[in-house]
Write an enzyme that holds these catalytic residues in place. Structure first.
Site, PDB file in Angstrom:
ATOM      1  CD  GLU A 196       4.959  -3.252  -3.743  1.00  0.00           C
ATOM      2  OE1 GLU A 196       5.159  -2.036  -3.965  1.00  0.00           O
ATOM      3  OE2 GLU A 196       3.991  -3.870  -4.187  1.00  0.00           O
ATOM      4  N   GLY A 198       0.828  -1.191   0.000  1.00  0.00           N
ATOM      5  CA  GLY A 198       0.000   0.000   0.000  1.00  0.00           C
ATOM      6  C   GLY A 198       0.865   1.243   0.000  1.00  0.00           C
TER       7      GLY A 198
END
Length: 489
Positions: free
Chosen positions: A259, A237
């Site tokens: 990530e 996100g």
């Protein structure tokens, strides 16, 4: 395990999936809105804090006392192959869901939907390869290096590529021997619940090993990052939320995999000979992929003075040719943004860029004839300064910022002038020179002349994240803890 008969539409009135059963939500239900039509396509169960806690407890029991660990790698591989077969068999239903829930178009089907089934099959092969590794060194005897599952993994996924990210993270956690609680985005809750349906109906994965909850509230979601029964948080996100996840997980020293965002640079070298096909690929990778809603986009295009005007003119012509519209139309090349809020955010970024001195080469508004749906035209801005907001902040929309550079040194400096470091690209006729430039960019991966890295660990530098996903056994080890045993000779 059920036969692979058709489940019909995956747009359904699901309950929460906890401990192998469907549970009515205690908080009620919330609407799931189509970004293409602005119509409600269904409702999702809103989990309470207590129900998220129930899901964590179920995953904890399944790991500590259930049959999942006893199955061993081969048993887990068999279950993952069952999941892959089900996802492949029902790919058409998942594609229909993707069109309705998050605006996936036909030319994104392979990466958004079909690839997920193959991810499960690949994870099954990796699970079967897990084994202890004997290491000999200076000391007496042998060291047995093992990798043990961490335990309970909470998985938090975004709305832009929900199905493939749900599947990828669940695959890796399960292949490593963990149990999971999956929380999809409230903007795409049905993607996660439909996956739970596949697991429930078509696999032998035991109850409690996979739980899916869809809370809309922050407190319920935050429990997945703070509860001491959770051993790891795997999050994809925004960087802002990723920092919050990292901070919340720190109190109990959970393992984390983040990530997050990107503001990647695509450098065109002065010897580049760009065909129309290359420019179409560049426009897709920089701007139009899933309407610009991808962290991996190369949203800063760096051009030398000698090529600037020609490349911009050609890209503008291609951008104006992109057919934007209804995801169910097979000829459409770009779909909608996910929500009205996201469209306003993109429009605000463009307006601010113009106030800061950038020039609008094309786009910037709602496409003609599309009065319903959250659409924005492919947009190209020129005259962008390296330190301006539009060059530094992630837009998450179909907006390409073009920056001039004088020489190779300045190009690399501009590319590295970012809080992010997720992806990037270099284009040039001399491949050796292009690769040499790619080596100087501080980022997780770089494509040269449109060739993206293949089976490699994926993740970023700086605010783009922490840890790596995928990349074969390396990706599974992210969900495991090394354990060394000294064995006498």
């Amino acid at each position: 395990m059920a036969d692979l008969q058709s489940p019909g539409s995956l747009v359904d009135a699901y309950g929460l999936y906890i401990d192998g059963g469907w549970v009515d939500p205690e908080v009620g239900r919330y609407e799931d809105v189509s970004p293409a039509t602005e119509a409600t396509i269904g409702t999702a169960p809103d989990a309470s804090v207590g129900q998220v806690g129930d899901a964590i407890a179920a995953a904890r029991r399944a790991f500590d006392h259930g049959p999942w660990s006893a199955m061993g790698p081969d048993g887990r591989a068999r279950c993952l192959n069952q999941l892959g077969d089900a996802l492949l068999k029902h790919a058409d239903e998942f594609f229909a869901l993707s069109q309705a829930e998050w605006g996936c178009i036909a030319n994104e089907r392979v990466m958004q939907v079909d690839g997920a089934a193959h991810m499960s099959q690949h994870a099954a092969r990796l699970a079967a390869q897990l084994a202890d590794e004997p290491i000999t060194g200076i000391g007496a005897g042998t060291t047995l290096l093992r990798h043990e599952p961490l335990g309970v993994v909470s998985i938090l996924t975004p709305w832009n590529f929900p199905h493939c990210l749900n599947v990828m993270k669940v695959n890796n956690a399960l292949a490593a021997g963990n149990t999971v609680v999956l929380k999809p985005s409230p903007l795409t809750p049905l993607a996660g619940l439909a996956l739970a349906r596949m697991i429930d109906e078509y696999t032998d994965i035991p109850p409690g090993v996979v739980n899916v909850v869809t809370p809309s509230g922050v407190d319920a979601a935050k429990l997945l990052t703070t509860d001491p029964r959770v051993d790891m948080v795997s999050f994809t996100g925004s960087s802002a939320v990723g920092c919050q996840v990292m901070s919340a997980a720190g109190a109990t020293m959970k393992r984390i995999l983040l990530e997050c965002g990107g503001k990647s640079a695509s450098i065109v070298l002065d010897d580049a000979e760009l065909t129309d096909d290359m420019l179409r690929r560049m426009l897709f990778d920089c701007c139009s992929l899933h309407a610009g809603q991808a962290c991996i986009l190369h949203s800063r295009l760096l051009l030398p003075d000698s090529l600037h005007d020609d490349v911009v003119d050609r890209l503008v012509a291609l951008a104006r040719d992109v057919k934007v519209g209804d995801p169910t139309d097979p000829d459409v090349q770009m779909g909608p943004l996910i929500s009205a809020d996201q469209r306003r955010r993109v429009e605000d970024h463009v307006a601010r860029a113009l106030d800061d001195g950038a020039e609008l080469a094309t786009g910037g508004g709602r496409p003609s004839g599309l009065d319903v749906g959250f659409y924005v035209e492919p947009t190209i801005l020129t005259g962008v300064e390296p330190d301006s907001a539009i060059a530094q902040e992630e837009v998450f929309g179909p907006v390409l910022s073009v920056l001039r550079y004088r020489d190779e040194e300045e190009a690399v400096a501009i590319a590295n002038n970012s809080r992010y470091g997720l992806s990037g690209a270099v284009w040039g006729r001399d491949v050796h020179r292009a690769v040499a430039v790619a080596r100087r960019i501080r980022t997780g991966q770089v494509a040269v002349n449109g060739v993206s890295p293949g089976e490699a660990p994926f993740g970023g530098f700086k605010l783009s994240g922490f840890g790596r996903e995928g990349g074969g056994i390396v990706g599974l080890h992210q969900y495991m803890e090394p354990n060394a045993i000294g064995v006498p000779a």
